[in-house]
Design a protein around this motif. Structure first.
Motif, PDB file in Angstrom:
ATOM      1  N   CYS A   1      -1.213   8.196   1.685  1.00 46.63           N
ATOM      2  CA  CYS A   1      -1.289   9.600   1.246  1.00 46.63           C
ATOM      3  C   CYS A   1      -2.498  10.277   1.863  1.00 46.63           C
ATOM      4  CB  CYS A   1      -1.328   9.696  -0.283  1.00 46.63           C
ATOM      5  SG  CYS A   1      -2.784   8.968  -1.052  1.00 46.63           S
TER       6      CYS A   1
ATOM      7  N   SER B   1      -5.059  14.040  -1.879  1.00 51.77           N
ATOM      8  CA  SER B   1      -3.922  13.949  -2.809  1.00 51.77           C
ATOM      9  C   SER B   1      -4.341  13.824  -4.264  1.00 51.77           C
ATOM     10  CB  SER B   1      -3.094  12.699  -2.538  1.00 51.77           C
ATOM     11  OG  SER B   1      -2.607  12.695  -1.262  1.00 51.77           O
TER      12      SER B   1
ATOM     13  N   THR C   1      -4.524   2.018  -1.647  1.00 53.47           N
ATOM     14  CA  THR C   1      -4.241   3.385  -1.220  1.00 53.47           C
ATOM     15  C   THR C   1      -4.792   3.575   0.183  1.00 53.47           C
ATOM     16  OG1 THR C   1      -4.454   4.087  -3.507  1.00 53.47           O
ATOM     17  CG2 THR C   1      -4.450   5.815  -1.859  1.00 53.47           C
TER      18      THR C   1
ATOM     19  N   TYR D   1      -4.300  10.276  -5.607  1.00 57.12           N
ATOM     20  CA  TYR D   1      -5.501   9.481  -5.338  1.00 57.12           C
ATOM     21  C   TYR D   1      -6.723   9.999  -6.092  1.00 57.12           C
ATOM     22  CZ  TYR D   1      -9.726   8.008  -2.966  1.00 57.12           C
ATOM     23  OH  TYR D   1     -10.988   7.553  -2.714  1.00 57.12           O
ATOM     24  N   LYS D   2      -6.969  11.307  -6.003  1.00 59.97           N
ATOM     25  CA  LYS D   2      -8.221  11.871  -6.511  1.00 59.97           C
ATOM     26  C   LYS D   2      -8.248  12.106  -8.017  1.00 59.97           C
ATOM     27  CE  LYS D   2     -10.827  14.910  -4.368  1.00 59.97           C
ATOM     28  NZ  LYS D   2     -11.900  14.282  -3.596  1.00 59.97           N
TER      29      LYS D   2
ATOM     30  N   VAL E   1      -2.965   4.388  -9.088  1.00 68.83           N
ATOM     31  CA  VAL E   1      -2.146   3.697  -8.078  1.00 68.83           C
ATOM     32  C   VAL E   1      -2.485   2.205  -8.080  1.00 68.83           C
ATOM     33  CG1 VAL E   1      -1.573   3.538  -5.615  1.00 68.83           C
ATOM     34  CG2 VAL E   1      -1.950   5.789  -6.661  1.00 68.83           C
TER      35      VAL E   1
ATOM     36  N   GLU F   1      -6.102  12.136   1.908  1.00 64.70           N
ATOM     37  CA  GLU F   1      -7.318  11.870   1.114  1.00 64.70           C
ATOM     38  C   GLU F   1      -7.541  12.916   0.022  1.00 64.70           C
ATOM     39  OE1 GLU F   1     -10.588  11.968   3.869  1.00 64.70           O
ATOM     40  OE2 GLU F   1     -10.343  14.104   4.258  1.00 64.70           O
TER      41      GLU F   1
ATOM     42  N   GLU G   1       0.810  -1.216   0.000  1.00 60.28           N
ATOM     43  CA  GLU G   1       0.000   0.000   0.000  1.00 60.28           C
ATOM     44  C   GLU G   1       0.842   1.264   0.000  1.00 60.28           C
ATOM     45  OE1 GLU G   1      -2.346   0.137   3.649  1.00 60.28           O
ATOM     46  OE2 GLU G   1      -0.657   1.071   4.685  1.00 60.28           O
TER      47      GLU G   1
ATOM     48  N   LEU H   1      -5.684   6.056   2.813  1.00 61.20           N
ATOM     49  CA  LEU H   1      -5.933   7.504   2.877  1.00 61.20           C
ATOM     50  C   LEU H   1      -5.966   8.007   4.310  1.00 61.20           C
ATOM     51  CD1 LEU H   1      -8.799   7.788   0.235  1.00 61.20           C
ATOM     52  CD2 LEU H   1      -6.362   8.264  -0.076  1.00 61.20           C
TER      53      LEU H   1
END
Ligand SMILES: *Cc1c(COP(=O)(O)O)cnc(C)c1O
Length: 349
Positions: free
Chosen positions: A89, A93, A111, A96-97, A103, A91, A86, A113
């Motif tokens: 980062c 980031s 991920t 991620y977003k 990822v 939430e 994993e 978060l």
């Protein structure tokens, strides 16, 4: 004679992002004159110059030029990991977003978060999130931070916190990546240097097409070993470019000329913040740290209406969450445009 008020009215003010800038004439000249070669063979002198210059700025060993910041982030994550495992980062980031679930797709990682402070994590938070050595859990392999943090409203990390995170990651065998899409916006506002930052991370991704004003590209910085691996993954992702030196030359020009002027963008963003704080349709403005202004409209106002009203006046903005709107200042946002934007923000309702 031309009617200057009509010209003003037609002027498009694009505050959707700092990626919308046009290369200046001077930058275009540099691009036109850039020596070129096939970069997949390592033959492009302009790309080689950019990579060496960018790596030197941060005191890192090597760099690789890529078409986008999404690619440099995704390559870094793949270089530093070995699925299954994993990534930790915030939430908010970008990795991620806003990277399409890359990822999981590109690196096969989960991920993990965390909820930071406007996009910033602390060492204590990360330490508490590292998974125990137990086969039930994904193995924690790396941490990705963002400076400035886009979705947090352009927030800046404190160097002391970064040093603590660096020590923690070293102790626990985790790699540490920085999404530095807007790292120079952070640097011009803080008491640490690019070299200080370079010393804290295994890799740094820097966008050249944001506030710096180059048309295309990002660089990934790291050790010679990790950048060699990164080149292999860049090819795998389809990001190996050939005579792309014109883009690199624009980027080197931007690094040499457009860093200090980022302060102007920040000053303008502060003026927009102060203006919005006085507007009745605005409920809240996130504190402005750099070139990003995020505000929330009152409950009885639709943010889409505000965006549309501004749009009708040729001011482009973007929705940034429930009731939120984002404005980003940049190289092509002039004093005139600032004046007109302030006036319109005060008068759309
Ligand atoms: C813009 C951005 C990126 C990279 O975006 P690209 O459009 O793929 O170049 C990465 N991280 C952050 C925080 C960004 O704002």
């Amino acid at each position: 004679m031309l009617d200057s008020t009509k010209i003003e009215a037609k002027m498009i003010i694009d505050l959707r992002s700092d990626t919308v800038t046009q290369p200046t004439l001077e930058m275009k000249e540099v691009m036109l004159n850039a020596p070129l070669g096939d970069d997949v063979f390592g033959d492009d002198p302009s790309i080689n110059e950019l990579e060496a210059y960018a790596a030197d700025l941060f005191g890192m060993e090597a760099a690789v030029f890529c078409p986008s910041g999404t690619m440099t982030n995704q390559i870094a994550i793949k270089v530093h990991s070995n699925a299954p495992g994993e990534l930790i980062c915030d939430e908010l980031s970008h990795v991620y977003k806003y990277e399409g679930g890359g990822v999981g797709f590109n690196s096969g990682l989960a991920t993990h978060l965390l909820k930071g402070q406007q996009g910033r994590l602390t060492a204590a938070q990360i330490e508490a999130a590292i998974q125990p050595d137990d086969p039930h859990f994904p193995e924690t392999q790396l941490v990705s931070l963002e400076n400035t943090c886009n979705k947090g409203g352009g927030t800046i990390y404190d160097i002391e916190e970064l040093k603590k995170i660096r020590i923690l990651c070293k102790e626990r065998g985790l790699k540490l990546h920085l999404d530095g899409a807007r790292v120079f916006n952070a640097l011009v506002e803080s008491d640490y240097t690019a070299l200080d930052l370079g010393a804290q991370f295994d890799s740094i991704s820097v966008c050249l097409s944001k506030g710096l004003g180059a048309p295309v590209g990002s660089v990934l910085l790291g050790t010679r070993h990790s950048i060699k691996k990164a080149r292999r993954i860049r090819k795998l992702f389809g990001g190996g470019m050939r005579q792309a030196g014109s883009l690199a030359a624009a980027a080197t020009f931007a690094l040499k000329n457009n860093i200090e002027r980022l302060r102007d963008d920040h000053t303008k963003a502060k003026i927009l913040e102060k203006t919005l704080e006085q507007c009745r349709y605005v409920k809240n403005v996130l504190p402005v740290y750099t070139n990003i202004v995020v505000f929330e409209v009152q409950d009885d106002v639709l943010h889409s209406d505000v965006i549309e009203k501004l749009n009708q006046e040729n001011i482009r903005t973007v929705a940034f969450g429930p009731q939120q709107i984002r404005l980003v200042t940049h190289l092509d946002f002039t004093e005139n445009m600032l004046e007109r934007t302030v006036h319109l923000l005060q008068n759309i309702y």
